[in-house]
Design a protein around this motif. Structure first.
Motif, PDB file in Angstrom:
ATOM      1  N   ALA A  91       0.848  -1.197   0.000  1.00 33.59           N
ATOM      2  CA  ALA A  91       0.000   0.000   0.000  1.00 33.59           C
ATOM      3  C   ALA A  91       0.880   1.241   0.000  1.00 33.59           C
ATOM      4  O   ALA A  91       2.032   1.202   0.446  1.00 33.59           O
ATOM      5  CB  ALA A  91      -0.918   0.001   1.222  1.00 33.59           C
TER       6      ALA A  91
ATOM      7  N   THR B  77      -4.479   7.372  -1.557  1.00 34.62           N
ATOM      8  CA  THR B  77      -3.926   6.044  -1.268  1.00 34.62           C
ATOM      9  C   THR B  77      -4.019   5.130  -2.476  1.00 34.62           C
ATOM     10  O   THR B  77      -4.806   5.354  -3.407  1.00 34.62           O
ATOM     11  CB  THR B  77      -4.669   5.396  -0.093  1.00 34.62           C
ATOM     12  OG1 THR B  77      -6.062   5.309  -0.412  1.00 34.62           O
ATOM     13  CG2 THR B  77      -4.492   6.209   1.183  1.00 34.62           C
TER      14      THR B  77
ATOM     15  N   TYR C  91      -3.520   0.632  -3.334  1.00 33.75           N
ATOM     16  CA  TYR C  91      -3.364  -0.686  -2.714  1.00 33.75           C
ATOM     17  C   TYR C  91      -3.087  -1.749  -3.759  1.00 33.75           C
ATOM     18  O   TYR C  91      -3.584  -1.687  -4.886  1.00 33.75           O
ATOM     19  CB  TYR C  91      -4.633  -1.069  -1.948  1.00 33.75           C
ATOM     20  CG  TYR C  91      -4.966  -0.142  -0.819  1.00 33.75           C
ATOM     21  CD1 TYR C  91      -5.812   0.956  -1.016  1.00 33.75           C
ATOM     22  CD2 TYR C  91      -4.422  -0.344   0.452  1.00 33.75           C
ATOM     23  CE1 TYR C  91      -6.096   1.827   0.023  1.00 33.75           C
ATOM     24  CE2 TYR C  91      -4.710   0.515   1.499  1.00 33.75           C
ATOM     25  CZ  TYR C  91      -5.545   1.604   1.275  1.00 33.75           C
ATOM     26  OH  TYR C  91      -5.833   2.464   2.309  1.00 33.75           O
TER      27      TYR C  91
ATOM     28  N   LYS D 213      -6.695  -5.012  -1.322  1.00 36.65           N
ATOM     29  CA  LYS D 213      -7.703  -3.969  -1.522  1.00 36.65           C
ATOM     30  C   LYS D 213      -9.004  -4.355  -0.847  1.00 36.65           C
ATOM     31  O   LYS D 213      -9.477  -5.488  -0.983  1.00 36.65           O
ATOM     32  CB  LYS D 213      -7.905  -3.745  -3.016  1.00 36.65           C
ATOM     33  CG  LYS D 213      -8.558  -2.434  -3.378  1.00 36.65           C
ATOM     34  CD  LYS D 213      -8.561  -2.237  -4.886  1.00 36.65           C
ATOM     35  CE  LYS D 213      -7.164  -2.092  -5.437  1.00 36.65           C
ATOM     36  NZ  LYS D 213      -7.150  -1.833  -6.898  1.00 36.65           N
TER      37      LYS D 213
END
Length: 113
Positions: free
Chosen positions: A49, A57, A59, A64
């Motif tokens: 991440a 952000t 991931y 996720k």
């Protein structure tokens, strides 16, 4: 000298949760993107991440919807909230400052019944 200290790992049952912390010193992380990586036994280190200085952000597909990265710039610390843990999440978890090669000692996460 930049130091990264990861903590919060441990042994947890499948479906459980852990919150990892990464405390940085020697650098002000607010100006940097920060990331979490992990390395399972016998495997290469993989990205998990990332959180940008803006707070946005990203991931890896494998985490996720289960993991959440966050940052507290006042504490110079980055977090990784891990929910719905699976045995495949077992690894040593490391944090990293984008564009730098500094690494901490990592924190072990073991997901097992």
């Amino acid at each position: 000298q930049v130091q990264l200290v990861e903590s919060g790992g441990g042994l947890v049952q499948p479906g459980g949760s852990l919150r990892l912390s990464c405390a940085a010193s020697g650098i002000t992380i607010r100006f940097y993107a920060m990331a979490w990586y992990r390395q399972a036994p016998g495997k290469q280190r993989e990205w998990v991440a990332r959180i940008f200085s803006s707070g946005s952000t990203a991931y890896a597909d494998s985490v996720k919807g289960r993991f959440t990265i966050s940052r507290d710039n006042a504490k110079n610390t980055v977090y990784l909230q891990m929910n719905s843990l699976k045995p495949d999440d077992t690894a040593v978890y490391y944090c990293n400052i984008a564009g730098r090669t500094d690494w901490g000692q990592g924190t072990q996460v073991t997901v097992s019944s």
